[in-house]
Design an enzyme around this catalytic site. Structure first.
Site, PDB file in Angstrom:
ATOM      1  N   CYS A  37       0.948  29.476 -15.118  1.00 43.92           N
ATOM      2  CA  CYS A  37       0.470  30.168 -16.506  1.00 43.92           C
ATOM      3  C   CYS A  37      -0.079  28.976 -17.335  1.00 43.92           C
ATOM      4  O   CYS A  37       0.378  28.773 -18.319  1.00 43.92           O
ATOM      5  CB  CYS A  37       1.489  30.948 -17.203  1.00 43.92           C
ATOM      6  SG  CYS A  37       1.880  32.635 -16.074  1.00 43.92           S
ATOM      7  N   GLU A  38      -0.841  28.201 -16.772  1.00 40.90           N
ATOM      8  CA  GLU A  38      -1.749  27.023 -17.377  1.00 40.90           C
ATOM      9  C   GLU A  38      -3.163  27.313 -16.939  1.00 40.90           C
ATOM     10  O   GLU A  38      -3.282  27.089 -15.722  1.00 40.90           O
ATOM     11  CB  GLU A  38      -1.040  25.857 -17.319  1.00 40.90           C
ATOM     12  CG  GLU A  38       0.322  25.812 -17.643  1.00 40.90           C
ATOM     13  CD  GLU A  38       0.679  24.294 -18.112  1.00 40.90           C
ATOM     14  OE1 GLU A  38      -0.349  23.579 -18.635  1.00 40.90           O
ATOM     15  OE2 GLU A  38       1.950  24.253 -18.269  1.00 40.90           O
ATOM     16  N   PRO A  86       0.996  -1.165  -0.040  1.00 40.83           N
ATOM     17  CA  PRO A  86      -0.030   0.078   0.122  1.00 40.83           C
ATOM     18  C   PRO A  86       1.014   1.274  -0.081  1.00 40.83           C
ATOM     19  O   PRO A  86       1.985   1.326   0.770  1.00 40.83           O
ATOM     20  CB  PRO A  86      -0.711  -0.052   1.344  1.00 40.83           C
ATOM     21  CG  PRO A  86       0.118  -0.908   2.176  1.00 40.83           C
ATOM     22  CD  PRO A  86       0.758  -1.685   1.411  1.00 40.83           C
TER      23      PRO A  86
HETATM   24  N1  LLP Z   1       2.902  -1.603  -6.157  1.00 39.66           N
HETATM   25  C1  LLP Z   1       3.059  -1.109  -7.302  1.00 39.66           C
HETATM   26  C2  LLP Z   1       3.592  -1.954  -8.221  1.00 39.66           C
HETATM   27  C3  LLP Z   1       2.655   0.075  -8.009  1.00 39.66           C
HETATM   28  O1  LLP Z   1       2.867   0.576  -9.358  1.00 39.66           O
HETATM   29  C4  LLP Z   1       2.082   1.122  -6.950  1.00 39.66           C
HETATM   30  C5  LLP Z   1       1.550   2.307  -7.697  1.00 39.66           C
HETATM   31  C6  LLP Z   1       1.894   0.654  -5.791  1.00 39.66           C
HETATM   32  C7  LLP Z   1       2.290  -0.682  -5.239  1.00 39.66           C
HETATM   33  C8  LLP Z   1       0.920   1.348  -4.827  1.00 39.66           C
HETATM   34  O2  LLP Z   1      -0.142   1.715  -5.176  1.00 39.66           O
HETATM   35  P1  LLP Z   1      -1.096   2.532  -3.940  1.00 39.66           P
HETATM   36  O3  LLP Z   1      -1.500   1.471  -3.020  1.00 39.66           O
HETATM   37  O4  LLP Z   1      -0.441   3.835  -3.567  1.00 39.66           O
HETATM   38  O5  LLP Z   1      -2.430   2.595  -4.992  1.00 39.66           O
HETATM   39  N2  LLP Z   1       0.321   9.136  -9.217  1.00 39.66           N
HETATM   40  C9  LLP Z   1      -1.095   8.374  -9.192  1.00 39.66           C
HETATM   41  C10 LLP Z   1      -0.918   7.107  -8.700  1.00 39.66           C
HETATM   42  C11 LLP Z   1       0.270   6.297  -9.288  1.00 39.66           C
HETATM   43  C12 LLP Z   1       0.498   4.792  -8.800  1.00 39.66           C
HETATM   44  C13 LLP Z   1       1.405   4.255  -9.258  1.00 39.66           C
HETATM   45  N3  LLP Z   1       1.849   2.800  -8.843  1.00 39.66           N
HETATM   46  C14 LLP Z   1      -1.778   9.371  -8.368  1.00 39.66           C
HETATM   47  O6  LLP Z   1      -1.616  10.245  -7.896  1.00 39.66           O
HETATM   48  O7  LLP Z   1      -3.206   8.696  -8.070  1.00 39.66           O
END
Ligand code: LLP
Length: 420
Positions: free
Chosen positions: A345-346, A275
């Site tokens: 500026c966007e 997580p």
């Molecule tokens: N494991 C892997 C292989 C991942 O690629 C990710 C997230 C996680 C775990 C953790 O996922 P989470 O539990 O945080 O959902 N920047 C985007 C989210 C990109 C997530 C990328 N991978 C946002 O702001 O929503």
């Protein structure tokens, strides 16, 4: 946002008044609650009755060393995707045997460093990577512990940009090719098959895609076991969604882990969960000051001193984050709708549209909520704006955990060649 309560009309973080804190730190800044971080960890830990669960904090969600140390102190492992994240984890004493390395493009340096630090698992995403890993491990006289990341061809999450488990996505190896790839892996020197891995996306608030992906890997595991493969570890990735609107419509964590133990509990010695968002999202606010109020015939704008470079989720993903005033003027009944925008500026530089505010004034402070995950890590210096500070609060103490990087420091990084 239990750890950011209103005390009378003023918002606090734990036992500290946020308006007072803003005067000391200067806006804009990220402010984290340590108790919130710890509480979200305990929520996962307690809702999973299975004793064989290893929580590997996904460092990409927030890589501040103090945040990593918080989870390291709680006994978490780490999910890393780069040399930088691996070094950050090791620096905060997360032992190699609790670190998993994911990502489609692990390079030679990264693999070598991970081998030297005897990490728990390489989540391998292609045949090419597997072969490269094998040759590097042989050079080191080591055996690389491997899980194959399966692409189950399942759509998940609220946003295309963060869905990772469909066949057209770059991630993992198609479930159809899984057995063949395990066969190849077993024939390669320097590779030890340890497990299986899956991660289908992020901000997933329904059980159904998880359920289908667990079914997919459970079929593969059974087939692998029938062929005498040892699958000791199942890495189920991250993706657990949070309730940004605070309307109670998020995934119920207990039900998620009931599903995990029902579908996968008996199939391996260790289950890893990765997580990121769940552990950090609600732990922080971004405090920003209103610089100007601008009213036109078609819209009202509140222009604040934070911008998309500081927090990009609304602009980039169309993500919704609640915004509230630090001082709630309850006596002002009337209000109007305002778009909260930054100085970049966007047109895409906005935090929320049509926010109802009661008589906002220049100098008022606003808090953008639930910015602990994918907030500061995605910031940039676009428009040559400084990197904003981060503050960690515990009860009634606070500390700056990343200092402001001033513009002069940023300018100094550039190099002018002699011949120019
Ligand atoms: N494991 C892997 C292989 C991942 O690629 C990710 C997230 C996680 C775990 C953790 O996922 P989470 O539990 O945080 O959902 N920047 C985007 C989210 C990109 C997530 C990328 N991978 C946002 O702001 O929503």
């Amino acid at each position: 946002m239990k750890h950011f309560p209103y005390k009378k009309t003023r918002m606090a973080v734990e036992n500290i008044d946020l308006t007072d804190l803003s005067k000391s730190v200067g806006t804009p800044f990220y402010c984290y609650s340590l108790n919130s971080l710890e509480e979200s960890f305990h929520k996962i830990d307690e809702s999973c009755k299975s004793t064989n669960l290893l929580i590997c904090y996904s460092i990409k969600a927030n890589s501040n060393q103090s945040i990593i140390k918080t989870f390291s102190n709680l006994g978490c492992g780490a999910d890393v995707v780069s040399l930088g994240e691996l070094k950050r984890a090791i620096k905060e004493n997360i032992p190699g045997n609790k670190i998993v390395f994911s990502g489609v493009g692990k390079n030679t340096n990264e693999i070598n460093y991970a081998l030297e630090n005897d990490i728990l698992l390489f989540n391998v995403e292609s045949l090419d990577e597997l072969q490269h890993l094998s040759s590097l491990a042989k050079n080191h006289g080591k055996v690389a512990p491997v899980a194959i990341r399966i692409n189950p061809d399942i759509s998940a999450g609220e946003n295309e940009k963060i869905s990772t488990g469909k066949s057209q996505d770059k991630f993992g190896i198609s479930w159809k090719d899984a057995i063949e790839v395990y066969n190849i892996a077993s024939s390669l020197e320097g590779i030890e098959i340890k497990g299986i891995d899956i991660h289908i996306g992020s901000q997933i608030n329904e059980l159904e895609p998880f359920s289908r992906s667990f079914d997919c890997i459970s079929e593969i595991i059974k087939e692998l076991k029938s062929k005498d493969f040892d699958i000791d570890i199942i890495d189920i990735g991250g993706g657990i969604g949070v309730d940004y609107k605070e309307k109670g419509k998020n995934l119920e964590i207990e039900k998620y882990f009931d599903l995990v133990s029902k579908k996968l509990g008996d199939l391996a010695k260790t289950i890893i969960v990765e997580p990121g968002r769940f552990l950090t999202a609600h732990s922080a606010v971004l405090v920003t000051e209103i610089i100007y109020i601008k009213k036109s015939s078609s819209r009202n704008f509140v222009i604040v001193d934070a911008a998309m470079n500081d927090f990009i989720r609304p602009s980039f993903y169309g993500a919704y984050h609640r915004i509230v005033p630090l001082v709630d003027n309850e006596q002002d009944e009337e209000g109007e709708e305002y778009d909260v925008v930054g100085p970049v500026c966007e047109t895409g530089d906005f935090f929320v549209k049509d926010l109802h505010l009661k008589n906002p004034q220049k100098g008022d402070l606003l808090a953008i909520l639930s910015v602990g995950a994918y907030g500061s890590v995605l910031s940039s210096n676009y428009n040559s704006r400084p990197t904003i500070p981060e503050v960690l609060v515990k009860d009634n103490q606070w500390e700056i955990i990343r200092k402001r990087i001033e513009v002069d420091e940023i300018i100094k990084r550039d190099i002018i060649p002699d011949w120019l």
